[in-house]
Design an enzyme around this catalytic site. Structure first.
Site, short mmCIF file in Angstrom:
data_model
loop_
_atom_site.label_atom_id
_atom_site.label_comp_id
_atom_site.label_asym_id
_atom_site.label_seq_id
_atom_site.Cartn_x
_atom_site.Cartn_y
_atom_site.Cartn_z
N THR A 1 0.81 -1.22 0.00
CA THR A 1 0.00 0.00 0.00
C THR A 1 0.84 1.27 0.00
O THR A 1 0.48 2.27 -0.63
CB THR A 1 -0.93 0.00 1.24
OG1 THR A 1 -1.86 -1.07 1.08
CG2 THR A 1 -1.69 1.29 1.40
N ASP B 1 1.10 -6.48 -4.60
CA ASP B 1 0.34 -6.60 -3.36
C ASP B 1 0.94 -7.81 -2.63
O ASP B 1 1.19 -8.85 -3.25
CB ASP B 1 -1.14 -6.87 -3.70
CG ASP B 1 -2.01 -6.83 -2.46
OD1 ASP B 1 -2.86 -5.94 -2.38
OD2 ASP B 1 -1.84 -7.71 -1.58
N SER B 2 1.15 -7.70 -1.34
CA SER B 2 1.88 -8.78 -0.65
C SER B 2 1.08 -10.07 -0.57
O SER B 2 1.62 -11.11 -0.18
CB SER B 2 2.34 -8.33 0.73
OG SER B 2 1.27 -8.25 1.62
N SER B 3 -0.19 -10.06 -0.95
CA SER B 3 -0.95 -11.32 -1.05
C SER B 3 -0.32 -12.23 -2.10
O SER B 3 -0.53 -13.44 -2.08
CB SER B 3 -2.39 -11.06 -1.46
OG SER B 3 -2.92 -9.99 -0.74
N1 ASP Z 1 -2.87 -5.39 0.39
C1 ASP Z 1 -1.75 -4.59 0.82
C2 ASP Z 1 -0.51 -5.46 0.77
O1 ASP Z 1 -0.29 -6.24 1.63
C3 ASP Z 1 -1.99 -4.08 2.19
C4 ASP Z 1 -0.94 -3.12 2.72
O2 ASP Z 1 0.16 -2.99 2.22
O3 ASP Z 1 -1.23 -2.47 3.75
O4 ASP Z 1 0.24 -5.37 -0.18
#
Ligand code: ASP
Length: 326
Positions: free
Chosen positions: A13, A54-56
């Site tokens: 993010t 995105d870290s997912s």
């Molecule tokens: N979905 C984002 C991620 O993990 C959430 C974040 O960075 O806060 O890449």
């Protein structure tokens, strides 16, 4: 004296743009770099662009690439800042802490709940303080968020939207960034030259128990070809007596490692404290102690990834590599 830092960008993010529409990774040069330039008076900063996701979408290959980049550059920098999405940052920090043995320099993971270009973003202060932490004499993998540097092997994402999104249950922060910089938890120190490990087994599963869950669920997972299961059991590690000890025994007889963790965030698994966990222990389960979900899962993947015989799992599991075991 000026410090030399390497910033490793992976996404998250902090560097995203959006609204209207979902947040998506944006150009590092346009969104993040202008804020990093503001840190010139603190350190000479160089950049490694590993990915922008995105870290997912993180996976063990990227954990290894983060660790390898740091290891290879270790002699040239005083510290490392890894910019990472918050959703799986605790997994990556735990994994990298297992890969870098006898770490010589601070490795600070950080990110933000809001993109750094937004007025109310936590990204700017996280970035500044993470960089400062990377110049301190704290040679550990840590997660910096909202005033605290937490031990990377023992961190969990606790909140979807609070600025203090992380907790490290049962462990004090390595660094508290108030008006003064304080060090509540003594940090670990390398005893030998830093080494880089590798290898994560991906054929693993996490199964959360609930009242009424069928023991055949575990059989189905085992039949699917996994090599390890992290069972998030009740309280201090209890499983239902009805069918579960037998299912655990079938799993371990089939060569599958069953690690028992707890659904509670705080406190430790104690196999044998009640009949359910005593039966699980007797059936061959291994205790996850007070490890976080992220710590226990990445360690299960790591130990299984070392090409060991099944009987050696317990020996390797028992070795505390990065403070993950409390
Ligand atoms: N979905 C984002 C991620 O993990 C959430 C974040 O960075 O806060 O890449």
């Amino acid at each position: 004296m000026s410090h030399r830092l390497l910033f490793l960008h992976t996404g998250g993010t902090l560097g995203m743009k959006g609204k209207p529409g979902p947040l998506e990774p944006a150009s590092y040069d346009e969104t993040v770099l202008p804020f990093v330039r503001g840190l010139d008076e603190l350190a000479e900063i160089e950049h490694a662009f590993l990915c922008n996701i995105d870290s997912s979408d993180m996976d063990p290959g990227q954990w290894e690439s983060i660790a390898r980049t740091i290891h290879d550059a270790s002699g040239s920098y005083d510290g490392f800042v890894v910019l990472h999405g918050t959703d799986t940052m605790a997994y990556s920090a735990a994994a990298v802490s297992l890969l870098l043995e006898d770490l010589a320099r601070p490795v600070v993971f950080t990110g933000a709940q809001r993109p750094i270009h937004m007025l109310r973003s936590d990204g700017r202060t996280n970035l500044i303080h993470a960089a400062i932490c990377a110049t301190l004499d704290v040679p550990e993998v840590g997660v910096y968020f909202n005033g605290q540097l937490l031990r990377g092997s023992r961190t969990t994402k606790f909140s979807v939207n609070r600025y203090d999104a992380y907790r490290s249950p049962g462990t004090r922060p390595l660094v508290e960034m108030g008006a003064e910089i304080e060090y509540p938890e003594p940090c670990r120190r390398p005893r030998r030259a830093q080494r880089l490990a590798s290898g994560f087994e991906r054929r693993v599963a996490v199964l959360t128990l609930f009242p009424g869950i069928q023991a055949s669920t575990l059989d189905a997972i085992v039949e699917n070809g996994v090599r390890g299961v992290l069972l998030l059991a009740f309280g201090s590690g209890n499983v239902p007596l009805q069918g579960w000890p037998e299912a655990i025994r079938r799993a371990t007889d089939a060569g599958v490692v069953v690690v028992i963790g707890s659904q509670c965030v705080e406190g430790s698994v104690e196999l044998g404290a009640y009949a359910g966990s005593a039966a699980a222990l007797d059936a061959g389960a291994v205790s996850g102690g007070d490890m976080t979900l992220e710590g226990a899962l990445t360690k299960t993947m790591f130990v299984l990834g070392q090409g060991i015989e099944r009987q050696d799992f317990r020996t390797l599991w028992g070795i505390d590599r990065a403070g993950e075991a409390g």
